[in-house]
Design a protein around this motif. Sequence first.
Motif, PDB file in Angstrom:
ATOM      1  N   ALA A  33      -2.106  -8.781   1.975  1.00 26.00           N
ATOM      2  CA  ALA A  33      -0.866  -8.009   2.138  1.00 26.00           C
ATOM      3  C   ALA A  33      -0.672  -7.055   0.962  1.00 26.00           C
ATOM      4  N   LEU A  34      -0.981  -7.511  -0.252  1.00 29.59           N
ATOM      5  CA  LEU A  34      -0.843  -6.656  -1.427  1.00 29.59           C
ATOM      6  C   LEU A  34      -1.843  -5.508  -1.371  1.00 29.59           C
ATOM      7  N   VAL A  35      -3.074  -5.807  -0.983  1.00 31.26           N
ATOM      8  CA  VAL A  35      -4.102  -4.757  -0.881  1.00 31.26           C
ATOM      9  C   VAL A  35      -3.695  -3.720   0.161  1.00 31.26           C
ATOM     10  N   ILE A  36      -3.191  -4.175   1.303  1.00 24.62           N
ATOM     11  CA  ILE A  36      -2.771  -3.256   2.357  1.00 24.62           C
ATOM     12  C   ILE A  36      -1.588  -2.410   1.885  1.00 24.62           C
ATOM     13  N   ALA A  37      -0.622  -3.036   1.211  1.00 21.25           N
ATOM     14  CA  ALA A  37       0.546  -2.296   0.713  1.00 21.25           C
ATOM     15  C   ALA A  37       0.136  -1.243  -0.315  1.00 21.25           C
ATOM     16  N   VAL A  38      -0.769  -1.597  -1.220  1.00 20.80           N
ATOM     17  CA  VAL A  38      -1.266  -0.624  -2.205  1.00 20.80           C
ATOM     18  C   VAL A  38      -2.029   0.487  -1.489  1.00 20.80           C
ATOM     19  N   ALA A  83      -3.177   8.635  10.688  1.00 24.36           N
ATOM     20  CA  ALA A  83      -3.080   7.879   9.430  1.00 24.36           C
ATOM     21  C   ALA A  83      -1.616   7.592   9.104  1.00 24.36           C
ATOM     22  N   LEU A  84      -0.770   8.583   9.329  1.00 24.95           N
ATOM     23  CA  LEU A  84       0.654   8.387   9.047  1.00 24.95           C
ATOM     24  C   LEU A  84       1.278   7.374  10.013  1.00 24.95           C
ATOM     25  N   VAL A  85       0.960   7.493  11.304  1.00 22.45           N
ATOM     26  CA  VAL A  85       1.582   6.623  12.311  1.00 22.45           C
ATOM     27  C   VAL A  85       1.058   5.194  12.225  1.00 22.45           C
ATOM     28  N   PHE A  86      -0.265   5.037  12.236  1.00 25.30           N
ATOM     29  CA  PHE A  86      -0.841   3.688  12.323  1.00 25.30           C
ATOM     30  C   PHE A  86      -1.080   3.052  10.953  1.00 25.30           C
ATOM     31  N   THR A  87      -1.784   3.757  10.062  1.00 23.48           N
ATOM     32  CA  THR A  87      -2.142   3.132   8.793  1.00 23.48           C
ATOM     33  C   THR A  87      -0.931   2.974   7.887  1.00 23.48           C
ATOM     34  N   VAL A  88       0.022   3.908   7.963  1.00 23.18           N
ATOM     35  CA  VAL A  88       1.238   3.771   7.161  1.00 23.18           C
ATOM     36  C   VAL A  88       2.327   3.060   7.965  1.00 23.18           C
ATOM     37  N   GLY A  89       2.704   3.633   9.105  1.00 17.06           N
ATOM     38  CA  GLY A  89       3.850   3.124   9.872  1.00 17.06           C
ATOM     39  C   GLY A  89       3.671   1.711  10.400  1.00 17.06           C
ATOM     40  N   PHE A  90       2.641   1.503  11.216  1.00 15.98           N
ATOM     41  CA  PHE A  90       2.449   0.176  11.805  1.00 15.98           C
ATOM     42  C   PHE A  90       2.023  -0.859  10.770  1.00 15.98           C
ATOM     43  N   SER A  91       1.311  -0.429   9.726  1.00 18.44           N
ATOM     44  CA  SER A  91       0.960  -1.382   8.670  1.00 18.44           C
ATOM     45  C   SER A  91       2.209  -1.901   7.975  1.00 18.44           C
ATOM     46  N   MET A  92       3.137  -1.002   7.677  1.00 17.75           N
ATOM     47  CA  MET A  92       4.368  -1.443   7.023  1.00 17.75           C
ATOM     48  C   MET A  92       5.206  -2.329   7.951  1.00 17.75           C
ATOM     49  N   LEU A  93       5.279  -1.943   9.229  1.00 15.61           N
ATOM     50  CA  LEU A  93       6.007  -2.789  10.189  1.00 15.61           C
ATOM     51  C   LEU A  93       5.386  -4.179  10.288  1.00 15.61           C
ATOM     52  N   ALA A 141      -7.895   9.951   1.355  1.00 14.38           N
ATOM     53  CA  ALA A 141      -7.185   9.419   2.526  1.00 14.38           C
ATOM     54  C   ALA A 141      -8.155   8.689   3.450  1.00 14.38           C
ATOM     55  N   TRP A 142      -9.307   9.282   3.699  1.00 13.78           N
ATOM     56  CA  TRP A 142     -10.293   8.660   4.595  1.00 13.78           C
ATOM     57  C   TRP A 142     -10.783   7.324   4.032  1.00 13.78           C
ATOM     58  N   LEU A 143     -11.133   7.292   2.738  1.00 17.15           N
ATOM     59  CA  LEU A 143     -11.602   6.043   2.136  1.00 17.15           C
ATOM     60  C   LEU A 143     -10.509   4.978   2.128  1.00 17.15           C
ATOM     61  N   THR A 144      -9.274   5.390   1.915  1.00 10.72           N
ATOM     62  CA  THR A 144      -8.153   4.442   1.911  1.00 10.72           C
ATOM     63  C   THR A 144      -7.936   3.852   3.294  1.00 10.72           C
ATOM     64  N   VAL A 145      -8.029   4.681   4.330  1.00  8.43           N
ATOM     65  CA  VAL A 145      -7.884   4.171   5.705  1.00  8.43           C
ATOM     66  C   VAL A 145      -8.976   3.153   6.004  1.00  8.43           C
ATOM     67  N   ILE A 146     -10.192   3.403   5.528  1.00  8.58           N
ATOM     68  CA  ILE A 146     -11.292   2.452   5.743  1.00  8.58           C
ATOM     69  C   ILE A 146     -10.977   1.106   5.082  1.00  8.58           C
ATOM     70  N   VAL A 147     -10.465   1.140   3.848  1.00  9.06           N
ATOM     71  CA  VAL A 147     -10.136  -0.103   3.129  1.00  9.06           C
ATOM     72  C   VAL A 147      -9.015  -0.860   3.844  1.00  9.06           C
ATOM     73  N   VAL A 148      -7.965  -0.149   4.249  1.00 10.05           N
ATOM     74  CA  VAL A 148      -6.844  -0.796   4.938  1.00 10.05           C
ATOM     75  C   VAL A 148      -7.309  -1.390   6.268  1.00 10.05           C
ATOM     76  N   THR A 149      -8.148  -0.657   6.998  1.00  5.66           N
ATOM     77  CA  THR A 149      -8.665  -1.156   8.275  1.00  5.66           C
ATOM     78  C   THR A 149      -9.484  -2.426   8.080  1.00  5.66           C
ATOM     79  N   TYR A 150     -10.322  -2.439   7.052  1.00  6.77           N
ATOM     80  CA  TYR A 150     -11.134  -3.627   6.765  1.00  6.77           C
ATOM     81  C   TYR A 150     -10.244  -4.847   6.513  1.00  6.77           C
TER      82      TYR A 150
END
Length: 198
Positions: A33-38, A83-93, A141-150
């Motif tokens: 959760a901390l890694v995803i939030a960061v 990235a804004l809708v899914f990686t930021v929005g849905f991740s935070m939700l 942004a691309w590398l961050t999305v990859i990390v969050v997805t993992y």
Amino acid sequence: MSTPDNGNFDQFKEEIEAAERRIAGEIDPGPRALVIAVGVFVLLVSFLLPHTGGANGWDVLANSEDATGAAVSLPSRLFIWLALVFTVGFSMLALLTRRWALAWVALAGSSVTCVLGLLAVWSRQTAAEPYPGPGIGLILAWLTVIVVTYHWARAVWARTAVQLAAEEARRREAAERQQKGLLERFDDDPDDPDKPGR
């Protein structure tokens, strides 16, 4: 056992099953959760950095003159929006509510966003000569999305394994109860000629 006791037990059993269903719909990402939030924070910061040329991520989102002047292509626009809708929005939700379904949506949307990020970087690298290549904001942004997805994949699949194990245990318990009930009925049948002692 008397009928009122059976009724109380059935009510208690229903409450336990309702609690199990509620827990089955939740996730506990733990340290992820901390890694995803960061990661979400870094992704938002990357929107402030140059996406390509003089256009940053927010310019691409707003389709500003800087983005138009840099000839930002469709993959870049889709990448930033997803990235804004899914990686930021849905991740935070998902992190705030701990709902398993929202985590799945964040994972699925971020997975598609990873592919679009690759296309966005590639489209900037192959842009015609007067147009700039990919900026640090796009690559970050691309590398961050990859990390969050993992990390969402690890959290969701771990929860899936726990849910499958709980469901299997529930099925096994139900089968044992049914078998025990059949055996008790067989033992209580006074007309059964095969019953021992007849």
